[in-house]
Design a protein around this motif. Structure first.
Motif, PDB file in Angstrom:
ATOM      1  N   GLY A  64      88.773  44.062  12.013  1.00  0.00           N
ATOM      2  CA  GLY A  64      88.082  43.316  10.977  1.00  0.00           C
ATOM      3  C   GLY A  64      86.715  43.900  10.682  1.00  0.00           C
ATOM      4  N   PHE A  65      86.130  43.461   9.583  1.00  0.00           N
ATOM      5  CA  PHE A  65      84.759  43.822   9.220  1.00  0.00           C
ATOM      6  C   PHE A  65      83.942  42.546   9.072  1.00  0.00           C
ATOM      7  CE2 PHE A  65      85.976  48.063   8.795  1.00  0.00           C
ATOM      8  CZ  PHE A  65      84.900  48.856   8.406  1.00  0.00           C
ATOM      9  N   ALA A  66      82.654  42.632   9.369  1.00  0.00           N
ATOM     10  CA  ALA A  66      81.754  41.499   9.201  1.00  0.00           C
ATOM     11  C   ALA A  66      80.439  41.988   8.627  1.00  0.00           C
ATOM     12  CB  ALA A  66      81.524  40.796  10.536  1.00  0.00           C
ATOM     13  N   ALA A  67      80.022  41.401   7.519  1.00  0.00           N
ATOM     14  CA  ALA A  67      78.716  41.694   6.928  1.00  0.00           C
ATOM     15  C   ALA A  67      77.810  40.495   7.214  1.00  0.00           C
ATOM     16  CB  ALA A  67      78.847  41.919   5.424  1.00  0.00           C
ATOM     17  N   GLU A  68      76.746  40.718   7.953  1.00  0.00           N
ATOM     18  CA  GLU A  68      75.864  39.634   8.374  1.00  0.00           C
ATOM     19  C   GLU A  68      74.441  39.903   7.911  1.00  0.00           C
ATOM     20  OE1 GLU A  68      77.120  37.047   9.617  1.00  0.00           O
ATOM     21  OE2 GLU A  68      79.037  37.674  10.462  1.00  0.00           O
ATOM     22  N   THR A  69      73.691  38.837   7.744  1.00  0.00           N
ATOM     23  CA  THR A  69      72.276  38.958   7.391  1.00  0.00           C
ATOM     24  C   THR A  69      71.367  38.737   8.588  1.00  0.00           C
ATOM     25  OG1 THR A  69      72.217  36.617   6.744  1.00  0.00           O
ATOM     26  CG2 THR A  69      72.687  38.235   5.009  1.00  0.00           C
ATOM     27  N   GLU A  70      71.924  38.252   9.727  1.00  0.00           N
ATOM     28  CA  GLU A  70      71.134  38.011  10.928  1.00  0.00           C
ATOM     29  C   GLU A  70      72.074  37.893  12.133  1.00  0.00           C
ATOM     30  OE1 GLU A  70      69.208  34.214  10.971  1.00  0.00           O
ATOM     31  OE2 GLU A  70      70.956  33.163  10.169  1.00  0.00           O
ATOM     32  N   ARG A  71      71.522  37.998  13.345  1.00  0.00           N
ATOM     33  CA  ARG A  71      72.238  37.765  14.591  1.00  0.00           C
ATOM     34  C   ARG A  71      73.604  38.461  14.587  1.00  0.00           C
ATOM     35  NH1 ARG A  71      71.367  31.311  14.965  1.00  0.00           N
ATOM     36  NH2 ARG A  71      72.591  31.511  16.874  1.00  0.00           N
ATOM     37  N   LEU A  72      73.535  39.740  14.315  1.00  0.00           N
ATOM     38  CA  LEU A  72      74.742  40.529  14.068  1.00  0.00           C
ATOM     39  C   LEU A  72      75.729  40.477  15.229  1.00  0.00           C
ATOM     40  CD1 LEU A  72      76.146  42.661  12.186  1.00  0.00           C
ATOM     41  CD2 LEU A  72      74.992  44.399  13.550  1.00  0.00           C
ATOM     42  N   ALA A  73      75.282  40.810  16.419  1.00  0.00           N
ATOM     43  CA  ALA A  73      76.181  40.883  17.567  1.00  0.00           C
ATOM     44  C   ALA A  73      76.815  39.532  17.861  1.00  0.00           C
ATOM     45  CB  ALA A  73      75.429  41.398  18.796  1.00  0.00           C
ATOM     46  N   GLU A  74      76.013  38.482  17.826  1.00  0.00           N
ATOM     47  CA  GLU A  74      76.510  37.133  18.134  1.00  0.00           C
ATOM     48  C   GLU A  74      77.590  36.701  17.149  1.00  0.00           C
ATOM     49  OE1 GLU A  74      74.835  32.518  17.982  1.00  0.00           O
ATOM     50  OE2 GLU A  74      73.416  34.200  18.162  1.00  0.00           O
ATOM     51  N   TYR A  75      77.304  36.841  15.867  1.00  0.00           N
ATOM     52  CA  TYR A  75      78.250  36.366  14.858  1.00  0.00           C
ATOM     53  C   TYR A  75      79.505  37.243  14.808  1.00  0.00           C
ATOM     54  CZ  TYR A  75      74.637  33.231  13.020  1.00  0.00           C
ATOM     55  OH  TYR A  75      73.702  32.230  12.867  1.00  0.00           O
ATOM     56  N   ALA A  76      79.331  38.556  14.960  1.00  0.00           N
ATOM     57  CA  ALA A  76      80.485  39.456  14.900  1.00  0.00           C
ATOM     58  C   ALA A  76      81.433  39.219  16.074  1.00  0.00           C
ATOM     59  CB  ALA A  76      80.020  40.907  14.880  1.00  0.00           C
ATOM     60  N   GLU A  77      80.888  39.114  17.261  1.00  0.00           N
ATOM     61  CA  GLU A  77      81.733  38.904  18.428  1.00  0.00           C
ATOM     62  C   GLU A  77      82.426  37.545  18.368  1.00  0.00           C
ATOM     63  OE1 GLU A  77      83.815  39.232  21.905  1.00  0.00           O
ATOM     64  OE2 GLU A  77      82.956  40.750  20.587  1.00  0.00           O
ATOM     65  N   ALA A  78      81.730  36.541  17.841  1.00  0.00           N
ATOM     66  CA  ALA A  78      82.358  35.218  17.692  1.00  0.00           C
ATOM     67  C   ALA A  78      83.523  35.286  16.711  1.00  0.00           C
ATOM     68  CB  ALA A  78      81.320  34.202  17.221  1.00  0.00           C
ATOM     69  N   LYS A  79      83.365  36.035  15.630  1.00  0.00           N
ATOM     70  CA  LYS A  79      84.439  36.178  14.651  1.00  0.00           C
ATOM     71  C   LYS A  79      85.613  36.932  15.262  1.00  0.00           C
ATOM     72  CE  LYS A  79      85.406  38.054  10.025  1.00  0.00           C
ATOM     73  NZ  LYS A  79      84.809  38.690   8.821  1.00  0.00           N
ATOM     74  N   ARG A  80      85.334  37.982  16.031  1.00  0.00           N
ATOM     75  CA  ARG A  80      86.410  38.738  16.660  1.00  0.00           C
ATOM     76  C   ARG A  80      87.237  37.870  17.602  1.00  0.00           C
ATOM     77  NH1 ARG A  80      88.232  40.488  20.958  1.00  0.00           N
ATOM     78  NH2 ARG A  80      86.551  39.491  22.129  1.00  0.00           N
ATOM     79  N   ALA A  81      86.533  37.087  18.429  1.00  0.00           N
ATOM     80  CA  ALA A  81      87.235  36.242  19.393  1.00  0.00           C
ATOM     81  C   ALA A  81      87.990  35.115  18.698  1.00  0.00           C
ATOM     82  CB  ALA A  81      86.241  35.677  20.408  1.00  0.00           C
ATOM     83  N   ARG A  82      87.373  34.504  17.705  1.00  0.00           N
ATOM     84  CA  ARG A  82      87.985  33.364  17.011  1.00  0.00           C
ATOM     85  C   ARG A  82      89.269  33.757  16.294  1.00  0.00           C
ATOM     86  NH1 ARG A  82      84.058  32.528  14.148  1.00  0.00           N
ATOM     87  NH2 ARG A  82      84.703  33.276  12.094  1.00  0.00           N
ATOM     88  N   LYS A  83      89.284  34.942  15.732  1.00  0.00           N
ATOM     89  CA  LYS A  83      90.446  35.371  14.947  1.00  0.00           C
ATOM     90  C   LYS A  83      91.425  36.236  15.741  1.00  0.00           C
ATOM     91  CE  LYS A  83      88.155  34.903  10.506  1.00  0.00           C
ATOM     92  NZ  LYS A  83      88.057  35.399   9.122  1.00  0.00           N
ATOM     93  N   GLY A  84      91.106  36.504  16.986  1.00  0.00           N
ATOM     94  CA  GLY A  84      92.029  37.267  17.822  1.00  0.00           C
ATOM     95  C   GLY A  84      92.165  38.716  17.414  1.00  0.00           C
ATOM     96  N   LEU A  85      91.044  39.362  17.058  1.00  0.00           N
ATOM     97  CA  LEU A  85      91.073  40.737  16.576  1.00  0.00           C
ATOM     98  C   LEU A  85      90.985  41.719  17.736  1.00  0.00           C
ATOM     99  CD1 LEU A  85      88.534  40.370  13.616  1.00  0.00           C
ATOM    100  CD2 LEU A  85      90.994  39.890  13.628  1.00  0.00           C
ATOM    101  N   ASP A  86      91.555  42.887  17.539  1.00  0.00           N
ATOM    102  CA  ASP A  86      91.414  43.957  18.520  1.00  0.00           C
ATOM    103  C   ASP A  86      90.031  44.592  18.458  1.00  0.00           C
ATOM    104  OD1 ASP A  86      94.211  44.274  19.727  1.00  0.00           O
ATOM    105  OD2 ASP A  86      94.616  44.278  17.576  1.00  0.00           O
ATOM    106  N   MET A  87      89.482  44.708  17.242  1.00  0.00           N
ATOM    107  CA  MET A  87      88.161  45.284  17.052  1.00  0.00           C
ATOM    108  C   MET A  87      87.518  44.635  15.837  1.00  0.00           C
ATOM    109  SD  MET A  87      88.753  49.424  17.511  1.00  0.00           S
ATOM    110  CE  MET A  87      87.070  49.772  17.003  1.00  0.00           C
ATOM    111  N   ILE A  88      86.179  44.693  15.793  1.00  0.00           N
ATOM    112  CA  ILE A  88      85.467  44.277  14.592  1.00  0.00           C
ATOM    113  C   ILE A  88      84.297  45.226  14.374  1.00  0.00           C
ATOM    114  CG2 ILE A  88      83.911  42.619  15.740  1.00  0.00           C
ATOM    115  CD1 ILE A  88      84.384  40.841  13.178  1.00  0.00           C
ATOM    116  N   ALA A  89      84.100  45.654  13.144  1.00  0.00           N
ATOM    117  CA  ALA A  89      83.005  46.539  12.757  1.00  0.00           C
ATOM    118  C   ALA A  89      82.034  45.730  11.912  1.00  0.00           C
ATOM    119  CB  ALA A  89      83.536  47.733  11.967  1.00  0.00           C
ATOM    120  N   ALA A  90      80.781  45.652  12.337  1.00  0.00           N
ATOM    121  CA  ALA A  90      79.823  44.763  11.683  1.00  0.00           C
ATOM    122  C   ALA A  90      78.605  45.542  11.213  1.00  0.00           C
ATOM    123  CB  ALA A  90      79.397  43.662  12.650  1.00  0.00           C
TER     124      ALA A  90
END
Length: 407
Positions: free
Chosen positions: A318-344
């Protein structure tokens, strides 16, 4: 690509990396290819024709009008003979002249006069490779179907280090032969924005240009994958070797992806898909008035989560475009959606990376690991991301770093 029996014209442009080109000729011939060499005037300052004649067992070509060629038109003979034109090294000047259609020497004229596929292996100073003009030229060439191999990153001749090294001859031959890290893999990619209709003439959209997704699709194809690209509305040319499916809305993208997700090995969701759509779209244009207009928005299907939740899910990125707290929000999205990887990546706030920019930088997370891909042109960044996906997909990652990213 089967190299045995393939007729390759190797163009060599000016640069210190030209010293590697005779070895490239030797390796191409060992793979079964026939090779004829064209040297530019710049190349002649670094290497001599006799060396290439010895390793290719063929005369070397340097002049546009050759008195020994048929009717003096050597470029036409070579253009008709070639199954593939490979330029290694390809200097910044050579790329610029090809991008703008110049035909002022034998090599550039040959490239215009031939219908054979064109492959460039760039080599130059890292500042030149990162320059806006070079990035634009690279994008223009890849949009026309020209394949770029590299450049690699590392020590350069002038004592500096960075992207700009010519790939090693063995690497070039392996990539030409289709021995990339994703060889045989079926890759499904989404790219660009979606448009959600408000009425027949208006829509809700976003600033995604699709550049990153198209660069990833091109990089995956160069890595040997069979690539299908599901693209929202954008004006980019389809990368060479990529099958393209055009859609407009999030629901259209969802349908196109789910029809194909069961047959893919890797799914990479770079598209900026609208989270919401208008509940009811009128058949006629909404007329302007002095009264406020209220729109009721309803959620769109979550494409990424739907693919990751399949009984036999592909390796899902997955991909995540964030305006703040990049690592926190990206990792939460990866875990919530069951992704193998996420690029933020971080967007907004005056940053000149991300949406509608030629450059980007990514923080990539997986369960228990993280890697930073520093700012670079999206073409180069896509190469690094695809290489990392291949590492994780095949379970041979060498440098796991679980430290959190800043931001």
């Amino acid at each position: 690509m089967q190299l045995d029996g393939l007729r390759i014209v190797l163009g060599v442009s000016g640069g210190i990396a030209a010293y590697k080109s005779p070895d490239l000729v030797r390796r191409l011939r060992e793979a079964g290819a026939e090779v004829r060499v064209v040297l530019t005037a710049g190349a002649l300052a670094f290497v001599q024709p006799l060396t290439f004649q010895a390793v290719s067992h063929r005369p070397v070509h340097t002049e546009l009008l050759d008195p020994e060629a048929e009717a003096g038109m050597g470029h036409i003979e070579l253009a008709r003979w070639a199954d593939l034109i490979l330029v290694a090294p390809a200097s910044a000047d050579l790329m610029a002249r090809l991008a703008h259609g110049h035909a002022d020497d034998l090599l550039t004229t040959l490239c215009l006069a031939s219908e054979a596929p064109l492959v460039l292996a760039p080599a130059m100073n890292h500042v030149m490779w990162r320059a806006a003009a070079t990035r634009d030229n690279a994008e223009r060439l890849t949009a026309r179907g020209v394949r770029l191999l590299g450049p690699a990153e590392g020590p350069l001749a002038e004592g500096e280090s960075g992207p700009g090294r010519l790939l090693e001859p063995r690497e070039i031959v392996a990539l030409l032969a289709g021995d990339g890290p994703l060889r045989g893999e079926r890759v499904l990619i989404t790219a660009g924005p979606t448009r959600e209709a408000i009425d027949p003439v208006r829509f809700i959209g976003n600033r995604s240009s699709g550049r990153m997704g198209f660069a990833v699709a091109a990089a995956a194809a160069r890595a040997g994958a069979k690539v299908v690209l599901v693209a929202g509305p954008c004006s980019l040319a389809t990368p060479g070797g990529v099958e393209r499916v055009d859609v407009e809305s999030a629901r259209e993208m969802h349908e196109a992806v789910m029809q194909r997700a069961g047959d893919c090995d890797i799914f990479i969701a770079t598209a900026a898909v609208a989270d919401y759509r208008v509940d009811r779209v009128p058949e006629q244009k909404i007329k302007k008035s002095d009264q406020p207009v209220a729109l009721t928005l309803v959620p769109n299907p979550d494409i990424l989560q739907a693919v990751a939740g399949l009984p036999r899910a592909p390796f899902t990125v997955g991909f995540a475009a964030e305006t703040e707290r990049l690592a926190e929000y990206a990792e939460a999205k990866r875990a919530r959606k069951g992704l193998d990887m996420i690029a933020a990546n971080l967007v907004g706030g005056g940053r000149d990376t991300g949406f509608d920019s030629a450059d980007n930088a990514l923080e990539v997370f997986w369960a228990g690991g993280h890697r930073s891909l520093p700012r670079a042109p999206k073409i180069q960044l896509a190469e690094a991301l695809v290489a990392l996906i291949a590492e994780r997909r095949h379970g041979n990652d060498q440098t796991t770093d679980s430290r959190p990213a800043s931001g």
